[in-house]
Write an enzyme that holds these catalytic residues in place. Sequence first.
Site, short mmCIF file in Angstrom:
data_model
loop_
_atom_site.label_atom_id
_atom_site.label_comp_id
_atom_site.label_asym_id
_atom_site.label_seq_id
_atom_site.Cartn_x
_atom_site.Cartn_y
_atom_site.Cartn_z
N HIS A 418 0.86 -1.28 0.03
CA HIS A 418 -0.02 0.20 0.04
C HIS A 418 0.84 1.30 0.11
CE1 HIS A 418 -1.98 3.27 1.94
NE2 HIS A 418 -3.15 2.65 1.46
N CYS A 747 35.80 3.04 -23.33
CA CYS A 747 34.73 2.66 -22.09
C CYS A 747 35.34 3.29 -20.96
CB CYS A 747 34.32 1.28 -21.87
SG CYS A 747 36.02 0.19 -21.73
#
Length: 790
Positions: A418, A747
């Site tokens: 919830h 990279c």
Amino acid sequence: MRYVRTFNNLGIQDVSSVGGKNASLGEMYRQLSASGVRIPNGYATTAEAWWHFIDHNKLRQPITDILATLDREDLKGLADTGRQIRNWIMHAEMPVDLAADIKSAYIWLGEEYGPDPDVAVRSSATAEDLPGASFAGQQETWLNIRGADNLIASCKRTYSSLFTDRAIAYRIDQGFQHMNVALSIGVQKMVRSDIGASGVMFTLDTESGFRDVVTVTSAWGLGENVVQGTVNPDEFSVYKPGLAKGHRTILKRRLGDKALKMVYGQDAAAGLSTRNVPVHVKDRFRFSINDEEVLELARQAIAIEDHYDKPMDIEWGRDGNDGLLYILQARPETVHTTANANELIEYELEQHGEVIVSGLSVGRKIAAGKARIILEAKDMHSLETGEVLITDITDPDWEPVMKRAAAIVTNRGGRTCHAAIVARELGIPAVVGTAKATRKIIDGEEVTISCAEGDTGFIYRGLLPFKTKCTRLDNISKPDTKIMLNLANPGQAYGFATLPCDGVGLARLEFIINSSIGIHPRAILEPDKTDAETQKQISRRAAGYQSPRDFYITRLTEGVGTIAATFYPRPVIVRLGDFKSNEYAALIGGKFFEPEEENPMLGLRGASRYYNDDFTESFSLECEALLRVRRDMGLDNISIMIPFVRSVDEAKHVLELMAHNGLQRGHDDLKVYLMCEIPANALLADEFLALFDGFSIGSNDLTQLTLGVDRDSGLLGSFDERNPAVLKLMEMAISACKREGKYVGICGQAPSDYPEITRWLVAQKIHSISLNPDSVLSMLQVVLDAENKL
């Protein structure tokens, strides 16, 4: 029967008559049962029945009048008003003809399931499940109701729940007129998940909105505990396109503690029909559903999504008697479906601090404020606007004040509980399932809540500075140079899926090993060489898996698979593990196996470790994980990069070892790249390229080894990748690859930090530049400008 309609006579066109939930159940029962979606049979009372009940008891005007004087911000007045209306309804008379219809339909249901069947009694409002508003959870549900009299009593309770405090407040907040909303009651045969399992699933990633996965949560017993956040459930992520091709593409598994389960009570009347009991310790440390069940649930979820042509929020249960999986209800997902897909909002902490506690992240955002610890709903009025709500769990009774919170932190609950659902709807971050937030955080202290760092959410002490950036994605030009990502954390992959990039240029295995596994591979393979405490830690981490070895390979497979699936079919270059000995020693059990080196940066690392006699079997675990990703998951977009290769002979040795472990270069189009980070790699580029499909330049180590600068030293700060000697070696590597017609990318960190390096690389006509995610948008423009000047 005038006031009741059975599921086989309902469809989605009947929302105005039986509400969104019941209309959807009828639609699925009629249209999807033949395709393998199992819906327990049932029936629904109509909106006409609701108004008949209200008018029979002359309640329409009194309810209208009392609500007309209500001040939404007066929480005491809200509670008094809701209580008064509910009392009127509970003491009202159920019309004889309506009661007769409900009982007749109950007898009809008993013809299929046996006399006096146990049923779930649910609410379904005629204004729920609309775009931008979900009334789910606003009214009550009663489980294990048996007998006609108990059923009538629970129907009155359900009717009264249209006027819970939370439901009244929610309608006001959403702009709905109270007396324009009717309530339908759904009566559905119970699935015996009290002796099985149950949960919630979404046909997207609940945090990022990534559409290519089904997110499944599961716990023992009835599903109310998962929905309410009473337990921390197991969690799984299934890749839809892979499943469609017949692959077993479970990308993530997370074991929840599942401390409680809801089972049948001794009395089959509302309020007494269920109870919570502790879960046996052996069940807490195993998954509540197996892989086959996860995949079947995902298939049913996809069938439902395909039928409705929109992302769905689905509740399910596994019957402990027949072992079958059932769909209990389904509604449209309303948070990500209504979000602007062309807008990327990024949150980033500008500095980190002391972590007080952590849990599951909800919302990909950051917030800060004063912590307010509230343990019971009766004290929720003490929450001030802008404070961080710290509590055990929330339920719908909390909703009238939750919109005041800057963020929500709970001890219990998973990503579909919830608190998580409301936080997403309110657009605030939440960290759920922390286990100890109410004990570790001091009431009134200033805290920062970060859900922008992956699957784990952190609560930091103090107010830390952070920044946000909003980017429109629909007007970004694409350069000729490929823009790739350096992506370390699989937990962040879904969130980066919308970035304008061509794939992943660097995914590091050691990050996955460190964050998701945390155990030295030799401690798993050779436990007799460790001590009892280490073996205990390993057993605890590997709980839920067949063995510690299976845990290691599976978690590594999941991490790589998550990244590969997120960007499929775009290429993903996975670098084999490059731990240094001091880093390996920091893992659980590592101290028993690692040498003490004077300079680990230049020691037993990269390629030389893989064929080391003490490590060869450990290396086979990495190979098996990568093989599973390509073969079992069908994610053939991954290529492999070998780091820190000191010589051509060493390269040959590692390639042979990989082939022995099922990863042969060229087989099934597997590409293997060399991480060009040692000067020898550039100086002997032609010899190395004869063995590889190309280079990816690792500028960090290349700078270190070219200039003799220790990367780990903070004393030498004036040397970096812009040095002419480093640029010369990078130029040699790029030229060699272009000469041989092979791939070359970079990279290393340099392009993310230095625009001049990026411009230089574009001028060299490098194929791809891999950037840190936070640099992509800014450097992309640098690349475009550089290409235009060329």
